[in-house]
Design an enzyme around this catalytic site. Structure first.
Site, PDB file in Angstrom:
ATOM      1  N   ASP A   1       0.856  -1.173   0.000  1.00 42.18           N
ATOM      2  CA  ASP A   1       0.000   0.000   0.000  1.00 42.18           C
ATOM      3  C   ASP A   1       0.903   1.237   0.000  1.00 42.18           C
ATOM      4  O   ASP A   1       2.103   1.153   0.329  1.00 42.18           O
ATOM      5  CB  ASP A   1      -0.885  -0.017   1.245  1.00 42.18           C
TER       6      ASP A   1
ATOM      7  N   ASP B   1      -0.297   5.139   0.886  1.00 39.47           N
ATOM      8  CA  ASP B   1      -0.569   6.091   1.963  1.00 39.47           C
ATOM      9  C   ASP B   1      -0.654   5.396   3.314  1.00 39.47           C
ATOM     10  O   ASP B   1      -1.443   4.475   3.511  1.00 39.47           O
ATOM     11  CB  ASP B   1      -1.879   6.835   1.691  1.00 39.47           C
TER      12      ASP B   1
ATOM     13  N   LYS C   1      -8.517  -5.110  -3.196  1.00 41.23           N
ATOM     14  CA  LYS C   1      -7.105  -5.241  -3.566  1.00 41.23           C
ATOM     15  C   LYS C   1      -6.724  -6.712  -3.764  1.00 41.23           C
ATOM     16  O   LYS C   1      -5.805  -7.018  -4.524  1.00 41.23           O
ATOM     17  CB  LYS C   1      -6.220  -4.589  -2.508  1.00 41.23           C
TER      18      LYS C   1
ATOM     19  N   ASP D   1      -6.706  -2.786   2.904  1.00 39.05           N
ATOM     20  CA  ASP D   1      -5.626  -3.748   2.653  1.00 39.05           C
ATOM     21  C   ASP D   1      -5.924  -5.131   3.226  1.00 39.05           C
ATOM     22  O   ASP D   1      -5.172  -6.077   2.988  1.00 39.05           O
ATOM     23  CB  ASP D   1      -4.312  -3.246   3.278  1.00 39.05           C
TER      24      ASP D   1
ATOM     25  N   ASP E   1      -1.653  -1.002   5.867  1.00 41.01           N
ATOM     26  CA  ASP E   1      -1.878  -0.260   7.114  1.00 41.01           C
ATOM     27  C   ASP E   1      -3.339   0.002   7.437  1.00 41.01           C
ATOM     28  O   ASP E   1      -3.639   0.491   8.528  1.00 41.01           O
ATOM     29  CB  ASP E   1      -1.167   1.099   7.049  1.00 41.01           C
TER      30      ASP E   1
END
Length: 231
Positions: A10, A12, A154, A181, A177
């Site tokens: 990931d 951000d 994802k 995710d 995070d």
């Protein structure tokens, strides 16, 4: 941990801090992974144009998973999963009901499938509208709200990308995070949740890093490189 042939990360909150500043140490770790033959895959809620630019500047050679799994790209081959029709209907409904409370991301014109909203409206109001759109879901990246098809994630994007790259899911490590995710970490062969991740992510990860943000990513990268050099 099987031999890792690619690392999906990931962006951000994973290679950046909460102000979206990319960690210098994370950049070095990405380049070390690449130098050791491990392509780095970027995954994000951001659109394709953002990730293609970021990949070039970071020096990644892996594919891209954009719009939280709705768009996949590898070696200039773009796969768009789903369409935007129902998402736009829901967006129009939100605007009709809540007017200026609904603030779109400036990147929405560049999105193929989802829409992103700034956090100027309460999450519960969006969910109330989405009851009438059962095929849609709301994702909270921590930075923005994303409205997209319920079947996309994802993980679905990574599964397709693995096929395009000619590797198996078991040969991919993933780092994340936030809740978008979660399914990616569950689907990957080995997974890392950085220390600033919420508990649901930590509970499914193979390993939780001691450090947050970009430093946590570096910890994950160093673990993979160390294992690689021992084999």
């Amino acid at each position: 941990m099987m031999r890792v042939k690619a690392l999906a990360t990931d962006v951000d909150g994973t290679i950046t801090d909460s102000r979206k500043r990319i960690s210098h140490e994370a950049i070095r770790a990405i380049r070390t992974l690449e130098e050791n033959g491990i392509p780095v895959i970027l995954t994000s809620g951001n659109p394709l144009c953002v990730l293609k630019t970021l990949r070039d500047y970071l020096g990644c050679s892996g594919g891209l998973i954009c719009e939280d799994g709705a768009v996949v790209e590898y070696k200039d081959e773009v796969k768009i999963l789903g369409n935007k029709d129902e998402v736009l209907k829901a967006l129009r409904r939100l605007k009709d009901l809540y007017g200026n409370m609904v603030s779109e991301s400036w990147l929405n014109p560049y999105r193929y499938v989802d829409v992103a909203l700034r956090k100027t409206i309460d999450r519960s109001l969006i969910l109330k509208v989405l009851v009438d759109y059962p095929h849609l879901k709301l994702l909270d990246s921590g930075f923005a709200y994303h409205i997209m098809n319920r079947k996309l994630s994802k993980a679905t994007g990574l599964t397709l990308l693995a096929e395009l790259m000619g590797i198996s899911m078991k040969e991919i490590a993933a780092v994340g995070d936030s809740i978008p995710d979660l399914e990616m970490l569950e689907a990957a062969g080995y997974s890392f949740a950085v220390a600033n991740a919420p508990e649901p992510l930590k509970s499914v990860a193979s390993h939780v890093t001691e450090k947050e943000d970009g430093e946590g990513f570096v910890e994950a990268a160093e673990t993979i490189i160390s294992r690689l050099r021992k084999t």
